[in-house]
Enzyme design. Structure first.
Site, PDB file in Angstrom:
ATOM      1  N   ARG A 200      11.508  -6.314   5.017  1.00  0.00           N
ATOM      2  CA  ARG A 200      11.443  -4.873   5.271  1.00  0.00           C
ATOM      3  C   ARG A 200      11.980  -4.546   6.658  1.00  0.00           C
ATOM      4  O   ARG A 200      12.608  -3.509   6.862  1.00  0.00           O
ATOM      5  CB  ARG A 200       9.972  -4.415   5.146  1.00  0.00           C
ATOM      6  CG  ARG A 200       9.786  -2.915   5.264  1.00  0.00           C
ATOM      7  CD  ARG A 200       8.362  -2.514   4.915  1.00  0.00           C
ATOM      8  NE  ARG A 200       7.446  -2.680   6.033  1.00  0.00           N
ATOM      9  CZ  ARG A 200       6.125  -2.480   5.969  1.00  0.00           C
ATOM     10  NH1 ARG A 200       5.564  -2.114   4.833  1.00  0.00           N
ATOM     11  NH2 ARG A 200       5.361  -2.644   7.016  1.00  0.00           N
TER      12      ARG A 200
ATOM     13  N   LYS B  71       0.824  -1.212   0.000  1.00  0.00           N
ATOM     14  CA  LYS B  71       0.000   0.000   0.000  1.00  0.00           C
ATOM     15  C   LYS B  71       0.861   1.266   0.000  1.00  0.00           C
ATOM     16  O   LYS B  71       0.604   2.184  -0.765  1.00  0.00           O
ATOM     17  CB  LYS B  71      -0.923   0.036   1.227  1.00  0.00           C
ATOM     18  CG  LYS B  71      -1.923  -1.091   1.305  1.00  0.00           C
ATOM     19  CD  LYS B  71      -2.912  -0.894   2.453  1.00  0.00           C
ATOM     20  CE  LYS B  71      -2.304  -0.924   3.835  1.00  0.00           C
ATOM     21  NZ  LYS B  71      -1.759  -2.217   4.250  1.00  0.00           N
TER      22      LYS B  71
ATOM     23  N   ARG C 228      -9.483   0.906   9.094  1.00  0.00           N
ATOM     24  CA  ARG C 228      -9.080  -0.464   9.418  1.00  0.00           C
ATOM     25  C   ARG C 228     -10.159  -1.215  10.177  1.00  0.00           C
ATOM     26  O   ARG C 228      -9.950  -2.379  10.533  1.00  0.00           O
ATOM     27  CB  ARG C 228      -7.813  -0.429  10.258  1.00  0.00           C
ATOM     28  CG  ARG C 228      -6.529  -0.754   9.477  1.00  0.00           C
ATOM     29  CD  ARG C 228      -5.376  -0.616  10.450  1.00  0.00           C
ATOM     30  NE  ARG C 228      -4.170  -1.309  10.094  1.00  0.00           N
ATOM     31  CZ  ARG C 228      -3.129  -0.732   9.497  1.00  0.00           C
ATOM     32  NH1 ARG C 228      -3.194   0.516   9.099  1.00  0.00           N
ATOM     33  NH2 ARG C 228      -2.041  -1.428   9.283  1.00  0.00           N
TER      34      ARG C 228
ATOM     35  N   ARG D  42      11.431  -0.528  11.902  1.00  0.00           N
ATOM     36  CA  ARG D  42      10.136  -0.714  12.563  1.00  0.00           C
ATOM     37  C   ARG D  42      10.159  -1.990  13.400  1.00  0.00           C
ATOM     38  O   ARG D  42      10.294  -3.083  12.848  1.00  0.00           O
ATOM     39  CB  ARG D  42       9.018  -0.812  11.509  1.00  0.00           C
ATOM     40  CG  ARG D  42       8.682   0.511  10.881  1.00  0.00           C
ATOM     41  CD  ARG D  42       7.593   0.352   9.840  1.00  0.00           C
ATOM     42  NE  ARG D  42       6.392  -0.315  10.340  1.00  0.00           N
ATOM     43  CZ  ARG D  42       5.247  -0.379   9.666  1.00  0.00           C
ATOM     44  NH1 ARG D  42       5.154   0.179   8.470  1.00  0.00           N
ATOM     45  NH2 ARG D  42       4.206  -0.995  10.164  1.00  0.00           N
TER      46      ARG D  42
ATOM     47  N   ARG E  44      -0.643  -9.095  13.321  1.00  0.00           N
ATOM     48  CA  ARG E  44      -1.167  -8.020  12.455  1.00  0.00           C
ATOM     49  C   ARG E  44      -2.023  -8.611  11.340  1.00  0.00           C
ATOM     50  O   ARG E  44      -3.044  -8.040  10.957  1.00  0.00           O
ATOM     51  CB  ARG E  44      -0.001  -7.202  11.876  1.00  0.00           C
ATOM     52  CG  ARG E  44       0.606  -6.263  12.917  1.00  0.00           C
ATOM     53  CD  ARG E  44       2.013  -5.837  12.569  1.00  0.00           C
ATOM     54  NE  ARG E  44       2.089  -5.015  11.383  1.00  0.00           N
ATOM     55  CZ  ARG E  44       3.216  -4.826  10.685  1.00  0.00           C
ATOM     56  NH1 ARG E  44       4.336  -5.414  11.051  1.00  0.00           N
ATOM     57  NH2 ARG E  44       3.208  -4.063   9.624  1.00  0.00           N
TER      58      ARG E  44
HETATM   59  P1  AMP Z   1       0.893   0.573   9.037  1.00  0.00           P
HETATM   60  O1  AMP Z   1       2.080   1.433   8.825  1.00  0.00           O
HETATM   61  O2  AMP Z   1      -0.300   1.001   8.248  1.00  0.00           O
HETATM   62  O3  AMP Z   1       1.205  -0.904   8.858  1.00  0.00           O
HETATM   63  O4  AMP Z   1       0.471   0.738  10.566  1.00  0.00           O
HETATM   64  C1  AMP Z   1       1.335   0.359  11.627  1.00  0.00           C
HETATM   65  C2  AMP Z   1       0.536   0.152  12.893  1.00  0.00           C
HETATM   66  O5  AMP Z   1      -0.091   1.384  13.269  1.00  0.00           O
HETATM   67  C3  AMP Z   1      -0.610  -0.851  12.775  1.00  0.00           C
HETATM   68  O6  AMP Z   1      -0.186  -2.194  12.966  1.00  0.00           O
HETATM   69  C4  AMP Z   1      -1.534  -0.367  13.900  1.00  0.00           C
HETATM   70  O7  AMP Z   1      -1.046  -0.766  15.154  1.00  0.00           O
HETATM   71  C5  AMP Z   1      -1.387   1.147  13.809  1.00  0.00           C
HETATM   72  N1  AMP Z   1      -2.390   1.721  12.881  1.00  0.00           N
HETATM   73  C6  AMP Z   1      -2.154   2.304  11.665  1.00  0.00           C
HETATM   74  N2  AMP Z   1      -3.303   2.713  11.098  1.00  0.00           N
HETATM   75  C7  AMP Z   1      -4.291   2.378  11.969  1.00  0.00           C
HETATM   76  C8  AMP Z   1      -5.704   2.510  11.955  1.00  0.00           C
HETATM   77  N3  AMP Z   1      -6.352   3.052  10.915  1.00  0.00           N
HETATM   78  N4  AMP Z   1      -6.389   2.051  13.027  1.00  0.00           N
HETATM   79  C9  AMP Z   1      -5.767   1.509  14.090  1.00  0.00           C
HETATM   80  N5  AMP Z   1      -4.448   1.327  14.163  1.00  0.00           N
HETATM   81  C10 AMP Z   1      -3.702   1.756  13.113  1.00  0.00           C
END
Ligand code: AMP
Length: 190
Positions: free
Chosen positions: A128, A14, A89, A134, A146
């Site tokens: 990654r 994404k 989400r 991260r 996740r």
């Molecule tokens: P991402 O970079 O999109 O993979 O997000 C990393 C982490 O941030 C996720 O595993 C969640 O813990 C948190 N996170 C990101 N976006 C959301 C969202 N829309 N709702 C809840 N938690 C989020």
């Protein structure tokens, strides 16, 4: 406004594809994951709260996430459109987002899901994790959690927009350029 939700499990590409689309279409990229990482990097109260969830691979509560998103929308009133990456989400987040956009006389144009096999995702995330810095990419148990959270809480968002005739799927395996082309074709057909 063209408002696209780029959808798919963690590691489906994404972020990479959002960056390409933003360049090509001149849209604003909103990644809630990036916003949380920025807050964590600055040790803000929001960042500290988010960190406890993110490190376990859990979702940050909807109220926190959508409050942060509203601030981002308020700060960017005159954009051509938005690519939402990593949000909504949950179905509750989708309903809140629709309300936030409606208040701006806007709506979601389409949700486009990147379809990628699960084992490929785990491998991509572990790879990654070697360079992303991260912590949530470095631990296989966190990665699996996740993905589980994605299936249980996030996948239903696809149907939420499918019921409105707005959900599309794109094959997410292949080269970055091939996938970008598939996304562009889908967006052009809207
Ligand atoms: P991402 O970079 O999109 O993979 O997000 C990393 C982490 O941030 C996720 O595993 C969640 O813990 C948190 N996170 C990101 N976006 C959301 C969202 N829309 N709702 C809840 N938690 C989020």
């Amino acid at each position: 406004m063209t408002n696209i939700i780029l959808f798919g499990p963690p590691g489906s590409g994404k972020g990479t594809q959002a960056n390409l689309l933003v360049e090509r279409l001149g849209l604003l990229h909103i990644s809630t994951g990036d916003l949380f990482r920025y807050e964590m990097g600055n040790n803000t109260p929001l960042g500290l709260e988010a960190k406890s969830y993110i490190e376990k691979g859990e979702l940050v509560p909807d109220s926190v996430t959508m409050g942060m998103l509203k601030n981002k929308l308020d700060a960017n009133p005159n954009v051509k459109g938005i690519i939402f990456d990593g949000v909504p989400r949950t179905v509750a987040q989708a309903a809140i987002l629709d309300g936030q956009l409606a208040a701006r006389n806007a709506e979601i144009s389409a949700l486009i899901a990147l379809d990628v096999e699960e084992e490929e995702i785990v491998n991509r995330l572990l790879e990654r994790g070697k360079t992303s810095g991260r912590s949530d990419d470095q631990n296989e148990a966190t990665i699996r959690n996740r993905i589980k959270v994605y299936h249980n809480e996030t996948a239903p968002v696809f149907n939420f927009y499918a019921e409105k005739g707005k959900s599309f799927k794109v094959q997410g395996m292949g080269s970055i350029e091939e996938i970008a082309q598939r996304l562009a074709d889908t967006i052009n057909s809207l």
